[in-house]
Design a protein around this motif. Structure first.
Motif, PDB file in Angstrom:
ATOM      1  N   THR A 170       2.080  66.689 -15.282  1.00  0.00           N
ATOM      2  CA  THR A 170       1.917  67.557 -16.441  1.00  0.00           C
ATOM      3  C   THR A 170       3.005  68.607 -16.395  1.00  0.00           C
ATOM      4  O   THR A 170       2.982  69.504 -15.548  1.00  0.00           O
ATOM      5  CB  THR A 170       0.532  68.235 -16.435  1.00  0.00           C
ATOM      6  N   ALA A 171       3.988  68.479 -17.284  1.00  0.00           N
ATOM      7  CA  ALA A 171       5.069  69.458 -17.383  1.00  0.00           C
ATOM      8  C   ALA A 171       4.777  70.366 -18.576  1.00  0.00           C
ATOM      9  O   ALA A 171       4.590  69.889 -19.694  1.00  0.00           O
ATOM     10  CB  ALA A 171       6.417  68.759 -17.546  1.00  0.00           C
ATOM     11  N   LEU A 172       4.732  71.643 -18.329  1.00  0.00           N
ATOM     12  CA  LEU A 172       4.269  72.597 -19.327  1.00  0.00           C
ATOM     13  C   LEU A 172       5.398  73.476 -19.843  1.00  0.00           C
ATOM     14  O   LEU A 172       6.307  73.847 -19.101  1.00  0.00           O
ATOM     15  CB  LEU A 172       3.196  73.505 -18.721  1.00  0.00           C
ATOM     16  N   ASP A 173       5.315  73.820 -21.129  1.00  0.00           N
ATOM     17  CA  ASP A 173       6.139  74.888 -21.702  1.00  0.00           C
ATOM     18  C   ASP A 173       5.336  76.177 -21.640  1.00  0.00           C
ATOM     19  O   ASP A 173       4.237  76.256 -22.216  1.00  0.00           O
ATOM     20  CB  ASP A 173       6.481  74.594 -23.167  1.00  0.00           C
ATOM     21  N   MET A 174       5.864  77.197 -20.963  1.00  0.00           N
ATOM     22  CA  MET A 174       5.215  78.491 -21.022  1.00  0.00           C
ATOM     23  C   MET A 174       5.385  79.073 -22.430  1.00  0.00           C
ATOM     24  O   MET A 174       6.231  78.632 -23.217  1.00  0.00           O
ATOM     25  CB  MET A 174       5.814  79.438 -19.987  1.00  0.00           C
ATOM     26  N   ALA A 175       4.585  80.053 -22.766  1.00  0.00           N
ATOM     27  CA  ALA A 175       4.606  80.610 -24.118  1.00  0.00           C
ATOM     28  C   ALA A 175       5.994  81.153 -24.465  1.00  0.00           C
ATOM     29  O   ALA A 175       6.588  81.907 -23.700  1.00  0.00           O
ATOM     30  CB  ALA A 175       3.572  81.715 -24.252  1.00  0.00           C
ATOM     31  N   ASP A 226      -4.548  77.711 -19.019  1.00  0.00           N
ATOM     32  CA  ASP A 226      -5.436  76.811 -19.770  1.00  0.00           C
ATOM     33  C   ASP A 226      -5.446  75.412 -19.160  1.00  0.00           C
ATOM     34  O   ASP A 226      -6.504  74.763 -19.085  1.00  0.00           O
ATOM     35  CB  ASP A 226      -4.999  76.735 -21.234  1.00  0.00           C
ATOM     36  N   ALA A 227      -4.280  74.937 -18.721  1.00  0.00           N
ATOM     37  CA  ALA A 227      -4.206  73.598 -18.130  1.00  0.00           C
ATOM     38  C   ALA A 227      -4.996  73.530 -16.826  1.00  0.00           C
ATOM     39  O   ALA A 227      -5.708  72.553 -16.562  1.00  0.00           O
ATOM     40  CB  ALA A 227      -2.747  73.213 -17.889  1.00  0.00           C
ATOM     41  N   MET A 228      -4.906  74.582 -16.022  1.00  0.00           N
ATOM     42  CA  MET A 228      -5.642  74.585 -14.758  1.00  0.00           C
ATOM     43  C   MET A 228      -7.146  74.709 -15.001  1.00  0.00           C
ATOM     44  O   MET A 228      -7.951  74.048 -14.332  1.00  0.00           O
ATOM     45  CB  MET A 228      -5.149  75.728 -13.874  1.00  0.00           C
ATOM     46  N   ALA A 229      -7.521  75.537 -15.965  1.00  0.00           N
ATOM     47  CA  ALA A 229      -8.940  75.702 -16.272  1.00  0.00           C
ATOM     48  C   ALA A 229      -9.554  74.401 -16.786  1.00  0.00           C
ATOM     49  O   ALA A 229     -10.755  74.167 -16.605  1.00  0.00           O
ATOM     50  CB  ALA A 229      -9.125  76.815 -17.297  1.00  0.00           C
ATOM     51  N   ALA A 230      -8.733  73.564 -17.429  1.00  0.00           N
ATOM     52  CA  ALA A 230      -9.233  72.329 -18.029  1.00  0.00           C
ATOM     53  C   ALA A 230      -9.349  71.177 -17.033  1.00  0.00           C
ATOM     54  O   ALA A 230      -9.867  70.111 -17.390  1.00  0.00           O
ATOM     55  CB  ALA A 230      -8.320  71.913 -19.186  1.00  0.00           C
ATOM     56  N   ALA A 287      -4.988  69.887  -8.069  1.00  0.00           N
ATOM     57  CA  ALA A 287      -3.625  69.491  -8.412  1.00  0.00           C
ATOM     58  C   ALA A 287      -2.627  70.074  -7.426  1.00  0.00           C
ATOM     59  O   ALA A 287      -2.865  71.110  -6.802  1.00  0.00           O
ATOM     60  CB  ALA A 287      -3.277  69.953  -9.827  1.00  0.00           C
ATOM     61  N   VAL A 288      -1.495  69.394  -7.303  1.00  0.00           N
ATOM     62  CA  VAL A 288      -0.347  69.956  -6.595  1.00  0.00           C
ATOM     63  C   VAL A 288       0.424  70.771  -7.623  1.00  0.00           C
ATOM     64  O   VAL A 288       0.968  70.231  -8.582  1.00  0.00           O
ATOM     65  CB  VAL A 288       0.545  68.862  -5.984  1.00  0.00           C
TER      66      VAL A 288
END
Length: 266
Positions: free
Chosen positions: A42-47, A71-75, A82-83
């Motif tokens: 899961t590669a995320l874009d920060m705000a 939000d991704a970690m909470a979900a 996760a690593v």
């Protein structure tokens, strides 16, 4: 049956977070390789970064900036760990199998998160960022000015061992970012001296990957951060620049999978 169970146990979830001014796209090589190896990436874009829709003047706090990661970690489903190639171990220590720091600042337990950034800026000096620029702050509610890397800084400090096409892509896609640690003494989370606790942040397994040829965070300062965090486990990648995921993607992926095998069990 046993071999299938062993294979399943070695499938890991990697949450990948970019550095300042960049976006999730800088992980395109590593994320692809991890998925081809059978893992989740899961590669995320920060705000306000990458293709995230927010403008920089709408990202008022570090909490706002970090919201996609939080939000991704909470979900994550109950029991999944996760690593995390980023910093969210304080909020979700039970969901972090390992916090991996690659070409990144690693705060120590105790001092506020901004302390290590302040130390790095003092270490490299004001001329370090070359042709990078501070921009006009359009939102009067945000203290400090947005910052964007210059092309010479990117070429000489961040991408000097990366393929030239990745440098070109990076220069096309970077966006200004608010520097929540500099010029912003009122930024609550970054200056919170009670945030990085031994019980939560300190309880997560920490891995630091030394990149000796990193010119963005010099090797001497990397070792300084390691010395401030007793118990951190240290790995090393050679022949990489600051953009490790672009200059040595396969070596990084192999290292992350080894860390996943060592730190997780599903």
């Amino acid at each position: 049956m046993d071999s299938r169970r062993q294979t399943e146990e070695r499938q890991h979830h990697f949450v990948l977070v970019h550095g300042m001014c960049h976006g999730a796209c800088c992980w395109y090589k590593a994320a692809t390789a991890l998925r081809l190896a059978g893992h989740r990436a899961t590669a995320l874009d920060m705000a306000g970064c990458g293709v995230h829709p927010a403008r920089v003047d709408e990202v008022r706090t570090f909490e706002d900036y970090s919201r996609p990661l939080l939000d991704a970690m909470a979900a994550l489903p109950p029991g999944e760990r996760a690593v995390l190639v980023a910093l969210a171990a304080e909020r979700f220590p039970d969901k972090v199998a390992a916090a991996v720091f690659v070409a990144a600042s690693m705060p120590a337990v105790g001092p506020p998160m901004a302390a290590i950034s302040d130390e790095l800026l003092a270490y490299v000096g004001p001329d370090f960022f070359m042709d990078s620029k501070e921009l006009q702050q359009e939102n009067p509610e945000i203290k400090g000015k947005p910052f964007i890397f210059g092309p010479n800084f990117m070429a000489q400090r961040l991408y000097h061992l990366s393929p030239p096409e990745d440098l070109t892509l990076g220069m096309m896609l970077i966006r200004p970012a608010n520097a929540f640690t500099t010029g912003n003494p009122d930024e609550a989370i970054m200056r919170d001296e009670k945030l990085l606790t031994k019980e939560r942040y300190g309880s997560a397994r920490h891995m630091f990957v030394v990149v000796e040829d990193d010119r963005g965070i010099p090797a001497e300062f990397q070792h300084h951060m390691i010395a401030q965090s007793p118990g951190v486990e240290v790995q090393e990648i050679t022949g990489a620049d600051h953009m490790v995921m672009l200059s040595r993607p396969q070596e990084l992926v192999e290292l992350l999978i080894r860390i996943g095998n060592k730190c997780t069990s599903h």
